[in-house]
Motif scaffolding. Sequence first.
Motif, mmCIF file in Angstrom:
data_model
loop_
_atom_site.group_PDB
_atom_site.id
_atom_site.type_symbol
_atom_site.label_atom_id
_atom_site.label_comp_id
_atom_site.label_asym_id
_atom_site.label_seq_id
_atom_site.Cartn_x
_atom_site.Cartn_y
_atom_site.Cartn_z
ATOM 1 N N SER A 129 -18.567 8.213 3.326
ATOM 2 C CA SER A 129 -18.353 7.799 4.713
ATOM 3 C C SER A 129 -17.101 8.485 5.238
ATOM 4 C CB SER A 129 -18.170 6.284 4.791
ATOM 5 O OG SER A 129 -16.952 5.894 4.170
ATOM 6 N N GLU A 130 -16.961 8.532 6.564
ATOM 7 C CA GLU A 130 -15.766 9.143 7.145
ATOM 8 C C GLU A 130 -14.507 8.415 6.671
ATOM 9 O OE1 GLU A 130 -15.855 9.908 11.336
ATOM 10 O OE2 GLU A 130 -18.042 10.168 11.329
ATOM 11 N N ARG A 131 -14.607 7.092 6.579
ATOM 12 C CA ARG A 131 -13.440 6.315 6.156
ATOM 13 C C ARG A 131 -13.066 6.627 4.706
ATOM 14 N NH1 ARG A 131 -13.285 0.014 7.445
ATOM 15 N NH2 ARG A 131 -13.175 0.972 9.522
ATOM 16 N N THR A 132 -14.073 6.704 3.836
ATOM 17 C CA THR A 132 -13.810 7.016 2.424
ATOM 18 C C THR A 132 -13.236 8.415 2.281
ATOM 19 O OG1 THR A 132 -15.555 5.537 1.642
ATOM 20 C CG2 THR A 132 -14.858 7.309 0.147
ATOM 21 N N LEU A 133 -13.795 9.364 3.020
ATOM 22 C CA LEU A 133 -13.304 10.732 2.948
ATOM 23 C C LEU A 133 -11.852 10.801 3.397
ATOM 24 C CD1 LEU A 133 -13.730 13.746 2.527
ATOM 25 C CD2 LEU A 133 -14.649 13.876 4.853
ATOM 26 N N GLU A 134 -11.540 10.126 4.480
ATOM 27 C CA GLU A 134 -10.160 10.143 4.971
ATOM 28 C C GLU A 134 -9.219 9.512 3.958
ATOM 29 O OE1 GLU A 134 -7.493 9.196 8.920
ATOM 30 O OE2 GLU A 134 -9.670 9.012 8.983
ATOM 31 N N ARG A 135 -9.656 8.416 3.333
ATOM 32 C CA ARG A 135 -8.813 7.748 2.341
ATOM 33 C C ARG A 135 -8.556 8.655 1.137
ATOM 34 N NH1 ARG A 135 -10.421 5.155 -1.975
ATOM 35 N NH2 ARG A 135 -12.549 4.937 -1.202
ATOM 36 N N ARG A 136 -9.597 9.344 0.654
ATOM 37 C CA ARG A 136 -9.437 10.213 -0.515
ATOM 38 C C ARG A 136 -8.520 11.397 -0.205
ATOM 39 N NH1 ARG A 136 -13.951 9.086 -4.111
ATOM 40 N NH2 ARG A 136 -13.334 10.847 -5.433
ATOM 41 N N ILE A 137 -8.652 11.953 0.989
ATOM 42 C CA ILE A 137 -7.808 13.091 1.352
ATOM 43 C C ILE A 137 -6.358 12.656 1.536
ATOM 44 C CG2 ILE A 137 -7.343 14.789 3.175
ATOM 45 C CD1 ILE A 137 -10.369 15.063 3.501
ATOM 46 N N ARG A 138 -6.154 11.503 2.137
ATOM 47 C CA ARG A 138 -4.790 10.999 2.294
ATOM 48 C C ARG A 138 -4.147 10.726 0.938
ATOM 49 N NH1 ARG A 138 -2.547 9.510 7.012
ATOM 50 N NH2 ARG A 138 -3.870 9.332 8.865
ATOM 51 N N ALA A 139 -4.912 10.136 0.018
ATOM 52 C CA ALA A 139 -4.370 9.805 -1.298
ATOM 53 C C ALA A 139 -4.000 11.056 -2.082
ATOM 54 C CB ALA A 139 -5.385 8.969 -2.085
ATOM 55 N N THR A 140 -4.787 12.121 -1.923
ATOM 56 C CA THR A 140 -4.562 13.342 -2.686
ATOM 57 C C THR A 140 -3.555 14.263 -2.027
ATOM 58 O OG1 THR A 140 -6.831 13.253 -3.540
ATOM 59 C CG2 THR A 140 -5.683 15.366 -3.709
ATOM 60 N N LEU A 141 -3.675 14.411 -0.721
ATOM 61 C CA LEU A 141 -2.899 15.430 -0.014
ATOM 62 C C LEU A 141 -1.857 14.864 0.948
ATOM 63 C CD1 LEU A 141 -5.886 17.805 0.835
ATOM 64 C CD2 LEU A 141 -4.352 17.927 -1.130
ATOM 65 N N GLY A 142 -1.936 13.560 1.213
ATOM 66 C CA GLY A 142 -0.960 12.963 2.110
ATOM 67 C C GLY A 142 -1.145 13.321 3.566
ATOM 68 N N LYS A 143 -2.372 13.667 3.960
ATOM 69 C CA LYS A 143 -2.633 14.058 5.339
ATOM 70 C C LYS A 143 -4.057 13.704 5.711
ATOM 71 C CE LYS A 143 -1.375 18.086 4.232
ATOM 72 N NZ LYS A 143 -0.910 19.471 4.226
ATOM 73 N N THR A 144 -4.372 13.793 6.986
ATOM 74 C CA THR A 144 -5.720 13.499 7.465
ATOM 75 C C THR A 144 -6.635 14.690 7.212
ATOM 76 O OG1 THR A 144 -5.354 14.406 9.667
ATOM 77 C CG2 THR A 144 -4.724 12.090 9.304
ATOM 78 N N PRO A 145 -7.961 14.471 7.245
ATOM 79 C CA PRO A 145 -8.882 15.608 7.122
ATOM 80 C C PRO A 145 -8.635 16.686 8.173
ATOM 81 C CG PRO A 145 -10.076 13.554 6.840
ATOM 82 C CD PRO A 145 -8.681 13.179 7.264
ATOM 83 N N LEU A 146 -8.368 16.275 9.405
ATOM 84 C CA LEU A 146 -8.151 17.264 10.466
ATOM 85 C C LEU A 146 -6.870 18.058 10.235
ATOM 86 C CD1 LEU A 146 -9.266 15.269 13.646
ATOM 87 C CD2 LEU A 146 -10.534 16.992 12.353
ATOM 88 N N SER A 147 -5.841 17.397 9.711
ATOM 89 C CA SER A 147 -4.606 18.110 9.402
ATOM 90 C C SER A 147 -4.841 19.109 8.269
ATOM 91 C CB SER A 147 -3.505 17.121 9.008
ATOM 92 O OG SER A 147 -2.308 17.790 8.703
ATOM 93 N N PHE A 148 -5.664 18.743 7.297
ATOM 94 C CA PHE A 148 -5.987 19.663 6.213
ATOM 95 C C PHE A 148 -6.764 20.867 6.729
ATOM 96 C CE2 PHE A 148 -8.634 20.602 2.286
ATOM 97 C CZ PHE A 148 -7.626 21.318 1.668
ATOM 98 N N VAL A 149 -7.669 20.624 7.661
ATOM 99 C CA VAL A 149 -8.411 21.741 8.270
ATOM 100 C C VAL A 149 -7.446 22.659 9.011
ATOM 101 C CG1 VAL A 149 -10.128 22.345 10.026
ATOM 102 C CG2 VAL A 149 -10.609 20.527 8.381
ATOM 103 N N GLN A 150 -6.444 22.089 9.666
ATOM 104 C CA GLN A 150 -5.420 22.921 10.306
ATOM 105 C C GLN A 150 -4.718 23.807 9.277
ATOM 106 O OE1 GLN A 150 -2.786 20.226 12.366
ATOM 107 N NE2 GLN A 150 -3.820 20.590 14.323
ATOM 108 N N ASP A 151 -4.439 23.243 8.094
ATOM 109 C CA ASP A 151 -3.805 24.034 7.037
ATOM 110 C C ASP A 151 -4.700 25.196 6.618
ATOM 111 O OD1 ASP A 151 -1.678 22.301 7.082
ATOM 112 O OD2 ASP A 151 -2.248 21.229 5.261
ATOM 113 N N LEU A 152 -6.003 24.942 6.508
ATOM 114 C CA LEU A 152 -6.931 26.014 6.154
ATOM 115 C C LEU A 152 -6.928 27.103 7.222
ATOM 116 C CD1 LEU A 152 -10.027 23.977 4.867
ATOM 117 C CD2 LEU A 152 -8.241 25.068 3.502
ATOM 118 N N ARG A 153 -6.904 26.685 8.474
ATOM 119 C CA ARG A 153 -6.892 27.651 9.571
ATOM 120 C C ARG A 153 -5.611 28.484 9.547
ATOM 121 N NH1 ARG A 153 -9.546 23.240 13.728
ATOM 122 N NH2 ARG A 153 -11.694 24.031 13.587
#
Length: 333
Positions: A259-283
């Motif tokens: 789910s979007e909520r689960t994905l956001e939680r896993r990314i925050r726990a691992t990387l300390g940021k939101t999915p959109l912020s991580f996509v910004q890092d990739l860009r």
Amino acid sequence: MSFFDASAGASVRPCASRFSCSRASSTAGLSVVLDTLATANDIAAENRRPRPFEVTLCGLARAVTTAQGLRVSLAPAGASARPDVVVVPALGCKTRDGMIAALERRDVRDLGALLRDWKKAGTRVAGACTATFILASSGLLDGGRATTTWWLSPLFRERFPRVALDESRMIVESSRVVTAGAALAHVDLALWLVRQRSPSLAQTAARYLVFDARPSQAAYVMSDHLAHADPVVERFELWARRHLTDFTLSDAARHVGASERTLERRIRATLGKTPLSFVQDLRVEIAVHRLKTTKDSIEQIASAVGYGDGVTLRTLLRRKTGRGIRELRAAMG
């Protein structure tokens, strides 16, 4: 100033300073701080000014062998007067398992206790790269901010939830504890210490060392490496790279089976940021690579990474890397 590595270290007086060292310390971390401070002292002396740093190598043992086999004699850490500054160079660890094992060593725990005592008595404590884990494990960073070596940031975040981590930063000071990023950030840390005594001396020392200021680690981070810490985050990263121009969080969540909520939680726990912020890092990562390897305009690069105009990408690159387009091309070329 004291330099203290888990087995060896150094102290500095303004400044009295100690470099405190421990077993299997980073050879580069130890040497570049010493060389930078010595350069600052020599420049000051040449200009008939007092040498700003009195440096002592100290540790919990009489000698230490660094990760690359350099044998270093040490003064007893607790035998001399309290230093004004203590610098802990990096441990010779480059993996998650190696870092976990190092933190369980008795000398590292004993060093943490000594650092707490010195900090309580007024000493400024500093560390770069994996030494930031020693500072965090001692409790000195609890409730404060820090940076660390970027590739171990998921482990840092997991082990030290009470520390506000920003691994994109090169230097962070919080409550008289100074942390610096990956291995060569020891130079950034040493020049930061010089700058506290004299900004002009720090600038001159940097020129002698042919060193350019790097306020951020963002341009060096490999996002896919960080994502490997969690299989869900890794699948998200792989999918996001292929869909930078048409990215949506709902599509990403559907692809990784969460789910979007689960994905956001896993990314925050691992990387300390939101999915959109991580996509910004990739860009940013891809944009910096294209600035380095192509002559594409900023508008062309912006379109390739999912932005409608170059202005947005320029702003993002400035915020994430601390540099403008011309600086990035010049630095990477």
